[in-house]
Motif scaffolding. Structure first.
Motif, short mmCIF file in Angstrom:
data_model
loop_
_atom_site.label_atom_id
_atom_site.label_comp_id
_atom_site.label_asym_id
_atom_site.label_seq_id
_atom_site.Cartn_x
_atom_site.Cartn_y
_atom_site.Cartn_z
N GLU A 182 3.20 -8.14 9.44
CA GLU A 182 2.14 -7.48 10.20
C GLU A 182 0.78 -7.97 9.72
N PHE A 183 -0.18 -8.07 10.64
CA PHE A 183 -1.52 -8.51 10.26
C PHE A 183 -2.29 -7.39 9.57
N VAL A 184 -1.98 -6.15 9.92
CA VAL A 184 -2.47 -4.95 9.22
C VAL A 184 -1.30 -3.97 9.22
N THR B 53 -1.50 0.89 15.53
CA THR B 53 -0.79 1.80 14.63
C THR B 53 -0.05 2.86 15.45
N PHE C 29 4.35 -5.46 5.69
CA PHE C 29 3.02 -5.93 5.38
C PHE C 29 2.96 -6.62 4.02
N GLN D 148 0.83 -1.21 0.00
CA GLN D 148 0.00 0.00 0.00
C GLN D 148 0.85 1.25 0.00
#
Length: 440
Positions: free
Chosen positions: A105-107, A239, A78, A32
């Motif tokens: 990371e999971f998110v 975060t 990620f 992202q």
């Protein structure tokens, strides 16, 4: 008695090794991010993009592996653990004889959230301290000097800083330091007005105690998490932004210090800055990896300045290469080719008498004979007031700003055309010349 002395010496050596154990964490982000790196990031994760002949994060790993006492290198990000990333990690472990692991990371958790989420993995074995390096920076990585500064004056956070001019400093995290003690008194991420000419390099050395402020931010996020922010998008308790949530909050409290360097440094936010970073690393190879630099030899191509040529590349003897050229695996460079300030990626072909300047040629692309592919130099030097920064827009008044030319994967450029200051998306077969265009 002799056995007792030997045993005591062995125990002391183990104790010293444990006391000086270090780790490193490389923050590689995720898909992202890195949108300014397109179309090159379509084909390979940005951290694996070749800069000066090797994957971007290999420069980080090489620097970490040279620090005495380094026991493990962790990558946090990620990205899905796909085949290219897995293959790279396996090869790096063998080459550097160090455990190198990827923690997914999971998110997306920000620049600090992954550190807190994987805190048990980072602190396993009781390291004295751990380095944290952003993947998208180019540097000579003065890690040993940072470690010496930390041991002379231990504090939870040590930041690597460098200087920028007043105009360019606004594009970075700015540090106000005490010039005598080097304590960070004030920290602002990308300020709107001039704060300081000392900027954050994105390279840190943290003590285990540095995770406590991250825990405080996490707990505060948990408490506030049920209330949506003004945008209606709560990022989640996990975060954590190191720069805004930790450095800005703790500046002036005796916990954060800065170590200044005058070595090479730049961000790698876009393809243009990757070309600039390649130039810096190729220059650094004179000291660190002279074996990677091509040498002019009788019957071989003419080499000007610093040039990297992969051993599998085929380069015609009448080609002229350099300065600041990187040629990847399986590349073919034909007779009379002129190549300067460019990166040519795996499997590309430059046919006879092409001229390629300030360009990245994508994987498997072909440039036809007598074609000219050229971009405008882009040097994101924080001390150059004329530098075109990565944070600036690609467009102005509806027109594409002059920049380096990028050919995506498997692009075909016909013979005898001019491609100037343009971006060509993957799998395009052009039929004519283009100037200042994005070719979709």
């Amino acid at each position: 008695m002799r056995t007792s002395v030997t045993l005591l010496g062995f125990i002391l050596r183990i104790a010293v090794a444990v006391a000086t154990m270090l780790k490193a964490v490389i923050l590689i982000g995720g898909p992202q991010k890195g949108t300014r790196f397109r179309p090159l990031s379509f084909e390979v994760p940005k951290p694996l993009f070749p800069v000066a002949g090797v994957p971007m994060i290999q420069h980080h790993i090489e620097a970490c592996a040279q620090v005495p006492g380094m026991q493990e290198i962790l990558l946090i990000g990620f990205y899905q653990p796909d085949e290219p990333l897995t293959r790279f990690l396996e090869a790096a472990q063998q080459e550097f004889n160090l455990p190198i692991r990827y923690l997914q990371e999971f998110v997306p958790l920000g620049t600090g959230g992954g550190l807190y989420h994987f805190r048990d993995q980072i602190l396993a074995g009781g390291p004295e301290a751990f380095f944290v390096l952003n993947a998208d920076v180019c540097s000579d990585f003065p890690l040993s000097a940072m470690l010496d500064a930390y041991r002379h004056q231990p504090h939870p956070f040590l930041l690597l800083g460098t200087t920028a001019n007043r105009t360019q400093s606004l594009n970075y995290g700015c540090i106000v330091e005490n010039p005598q003690t080097h304590e960070v008194l004030h920290y602002v991420e990308k300020p709107s007005t001039f704060v300081s000419d000392v900027i954050n390099c994105g390279i840190y050395l943290f003590s285990p105690e540095a995770l406590k402020p991250l825990r405080d931010v996490f707990q505060r996020n948990q408490q506030d998490g049920q209330l949506e922010d003004s945008s209606g998008l709560w990022p989640g308790a996990g975060t954590i932004r190191l720069e805004q949530d930790v450095f800005s909050a703790l500046a002036g409290q005796g916990q954060i210090y800065v170590h200044l360097t005058d070595g090479i440094w730049s961000q790698i936010k876009s393809a243009g800055s990757a070309l600039y970073a390649s130039r810096l690393y190729l220059g650094q190879y004179q000291l660190t990896h002279p074996e990677r630099l091509a040498k002019h030899a009788p019957g071989g191509p003419r080499i000007r300045g610093n040039v990297y040529i992969h051993p599998t590349a085929k380069v015609a003897p009448s080609a002229v290469l350099g300065p600041n050229v990187s040629i990847g695996e399986g590349v073919t460079v034909g007779e009379g080719v002129r190549l300067r300030e460019s990166i040519v990626l795996h499997g590309a072909m430059l046919q006879e008498h092409t001229c390629v300047l300030h360009t990245i040629v994508g994987w498997g692309s072909t440039v036809g004979r007598w074609a000219r592919v050229e971009g405008t130099p882009n040097d994101p030097n924080p001390n150059d007031p004329r530098a075109h920064m990565d944070s600036e827009s690609l467009f102005k008044d509806g027109k594409l700003l002059p920049a380096i030319t990028i050919l995506g994967c498997r692009v075909r450029i016909p013979a005898e055309v001019l491609i100037l200051n343009s971006i060509v998306l993957p799998h395009k077969e052009l039929s004519r010349s283009f100037t200042n265009q994005i070719i979709l």
